[in-house]
Design a protein around this motif. Structure first.
Motif, PDB file in Angstrom:
ATOM      1  N   SER A 111       0.757  -1.088  -0.007  1.00 13.56           N
ATOM      2  CA  SER A 111       0.114  -0.055  -0.216  1.00 13.56           C
ATOM      3  C   SER A 111       0.857   1.190   0.067  1.00 13.56           C
ATOM      4  CB  SER A 111      -0.882  -0.063   1.326  1.00 13.56           C
ATOM      5  OG  SER A 111      -1.829  -1.092   1.123  1.00 13.56           O
ATOM      6  N   THR A 112      -0.008   2.414  -0.377  1.00 11.28           N
ATOM      7  CA  THR A 112       0.972   3.657  -0.663  1.00 11.28           C
ATOM      8  C   THR A 112       0.618   4.267   0.775  1.00 11.28           C
ATOM      9  OG1 THR A 112      -1.125   4.839  -1.218  1.00 11.28           O
ATOM     10  CG2 THR A 112       0.331   3.636  -2.882  1.00 11.28           C
ATOM     11  N   ILE A 113       1.599   5.224   1.084  1.00 18.67           N
ATOM     12  CA  ILE A 113       1.483   6.082   2.272  1.00 18.67           C
ATOM     13  C   ILE A 113       0.051   6.765   2.461  1.00 18.67           C
ATOM     14  CG2 ILE A 113       2.596   7.860   1.365  1.00 18.67           C
ATOM     15  CD1 ILE A 113       2.506   6.816   4.979  1.00 18.67           C
ATOM     16  N   ASN A 135      -2.331   3.934   3.592  1.00 20.06           N
ATOM     17  CA  ASN A 135      -2.337   3.944   5.190  1.00 20.06           C
ATOM     18  C   ASN A 135      -2.957   4.811   5.921  1.00 20.06           C
ATOM     19  OD1 ASN A 135      -0.956   1.384   4.435  1.00 20.06           O
ATOM     20  ND2 ASN A 135       1.105   1.975   5.006  1.00 20.06           N
ATOM     21  N   VAL A 136      -2.580   6.025   5.500  1.00 18.38           N
ATOM     22  CA  VAL A 136      -3.110   7.214   6.315  1.00 18.38           C
ATOM     23  C   VAL A 136      -4.590   7.176   6.281  1.00 18.38           C
ATOM     24  CG1 VAL A 136      -3.309   9.827   6.364  1.00 18.38           C
ATOM     25  CG2 VAL A 136      -1.023   8.670   6.015  1.00 18.38           C
ATOM     26  N   ARG A 137      -5.201   7.156   5.115  1.00 17.91           N
ATOM     27  CA  ARG A 137      -6.689   6.893   5.018  1.00 17.91           C
ATOM     28  C   ARG A 137      -7.249   5.740   5.738  1.00 17.91           C
ATOM     29  NH1 ARG A 137      -9.466   9.950   1.416  1.00 17.91           N
ATOM     30  NH2 ARG A 137      -7.931  11.227  -0.400  1.00 17.91           N
ATOM     31  N   THR A 138      -6.604   4.531   5.820  1.00 11.79           N
ATOM     32  CA  THR A 138      -7.203   3.749   6.785  1.00 11.79           C
ATOM     33  C   THR A 138      -7.099   3.964   8.297  1.00 11.79           C
ATOM     34  OG1 THR A 138      -6.844   2.108   5.041  1.00 11.79           O
ATOM     35  CG2 THR A 138      -6.822   1.160   7.117  1.00 11.79           C
ATOM     36  N   ALA A 139      -6.084   4.527   8.690  1.00 14.53           N
ATOM     37  CA  ALA A 139      -5.831   4.853   9.831  1.00 14.53           C
ATOM     38  C   ALA A 139      -7.042   6.055  10.290  1.00 14.53           C
ATOM     39  CB  ALA A 139      -4.366   5.676  10.088  1.00 14.53           C
ATOM     40  N   ALA A 140      -7.201   6.815   9.684  1.00 17.16           N
ATOM     41  CA  ALA A 140      -8.373   7.992   9.823  1.00 17.16           C
ATOM     42  C   ALA A 140      -9.844   7.206   9.832  1.00 17.16           C
ATOM     43  CB  ALA A 140      -8.472   9.058   8.671  1.00 17.16           C
ATOM     44  N   ILE A 150       0.188  -4.062   4.541  1.00 20.73           N
ATOM     45  CA  ILE A 150      -1.233  -3.594   3.722  1.00 20.73           C
ATOM     46  C   ILE A 150      -2.024  -2.710   4.432  1.00 20.73           C
ATOM     47  CG2 ILE A 150      -2.646  -5.474   4.154  1.00 20.73           C
ATOM     48  CD1 ILE A 150      -2.950  -5.556   1.144  1.00 20.73           C
ATOM     49  N   SER A 151      -2.680  -1.894   3.838  1.00 20.91           N
ATOM     50  CA  SER A 151      -3.255  -0.995   4.344  1.00 20.91           C
ATOM     51  C   SER A 151      -4.677  -1.361   5.365  1.00 20.91           C
ATOM     52  CB  SER A 151      -4.031   0.293   3.337  1.00 20.91           C
ATOM     53  OG  SER A 151      -4.826  -0.564   2.528  1.00 20.91           O
TER      54      SER A 151
END
Length: 279
Positions: free
Chosen positions: A26-28, A31-36, A226-227
């Motif tokens: 996954s791209t950064i 990953n950030v979107r999934t974290a959010a 992976i995200s």
């Protein structure tokens, strides 16, 4: 105000990987979107700094780290930290890239000689130190393995000792935990170690129990590649609650707690990058 009767929530994931690690997917931003989406307050991206990536130790292969400055510090409502997961490469506890010195930049321009390790670490907010290729330690004594981990924890950029229960190298746990406390570093309890690597459970549990008994701070991370795994803590929070692990020792319980741990370790901030909000 949080109480011990409320369910344990982990609001940070500080050992994660992007597609740069080559065996991650996954791209950064993914990953950030999934974290959010999962309510993660703080994400630490720590791609591999290791021989796993490239046969040639060429500074151009690691320019990914040099451009961390373009990453937003707040992205989709998530605090974003820059890091690396650096391999411990010998029984002295040395980290990858220290002996590779370069005198040109990625475009061939002459520069002051710099080690590949310094080139990468100067852009990192912190480093996770881990063993992956344990071949060098195949005949190590417990004392040698203990000294290896203690030395790694003493590196000024290292904040977290990564998945030592999964590496399969026996060491004196109490001595390493004492080094972590003295240096204000964190012992990682790795979700992946419990959910994917059954043979490591016994040692991981022993480490966790001794952390509780000796008041050693921990970082609970997914080690996601992976995200879909970002912030997906399925096993460790239940385990921590069952054993009544002291919540104040969990540095990843909130963004503020993790930033407090980073501050306590006196790690130099990433150069030429935006300051970390709240630090």
């Amino acid at each position: 105000m949080s109480t011990q009767t409320e369910p344990l929530r982990l609001a940070c994931d500080t050992h994660t990987h992007t597609i740069f690690s080559r065996h991650a997917y996954s791209t950064i931003e993914e990953n950030v979107r999934t974290a959010a989406e999962r309510g993660i307050e703080l994400l630490g991206s720590t791609d591999h700094f290791s021989d796993m990536l490239y046969l040639q130790r060429d500074i151009r292969n690691y320019q990914y780290y040099n451009n961390y400055r373009v990453w937003p510090r707040e992205w989709h409502g998530v605090k974003l930290l820059h890091g690396a997961e650096a391999d411990i490469v010998n029984l002295h506890g040395d980290l990858y890239g220290a002996d590779d010195v370069f005198a040109t930049s990625i475009d061939g321009t002459p520069v002051e000689p710099i080690s590949m390790q310094d080139y990468v670490f100067r852009r990192c907010d912190y480093v996770v130190a881990s063993v992956h290729n344990k071949w060098f330690a195949r005949n190590a004594t417990i004392g040698q393995a203990t000294d290896m981990y203690v030395c790694a924890l003493e590196h000024p950029k290292v904040l977290t000792l990564g998945h030592s229960g999964r590496s399969g190298i026996r060491y004196d746990i109490d001595t390493v935990l004492e080094a972590a406390r003295v240096n204000h570093k964190l012992i990682e309890i790795n979700e992946y170690s419990f959910t994917h690597v059954e043979k490591s459970h016994e040692m991981c549990l022993e480490i966790l129990e001794r952390c509780a008994e000796t008041n050693t701070p921990i970082a609970v991370n997914t080690d996601s590649h992976i995200s879909a795994e970002i912030g997906d803590f399925r096993y460790v929070p239940k385990l921590l609650e069952e054993m009544h692990f002291p919540r104040e020792l969990i540095a990843t319980r909130s963004a503020d707690a993790f930033l407090d741990a980073l501050r306590a370790a006196h790690i130099a901030p990433a150069e030429e990058c935006e300051p970390i909000p709240g630090l």
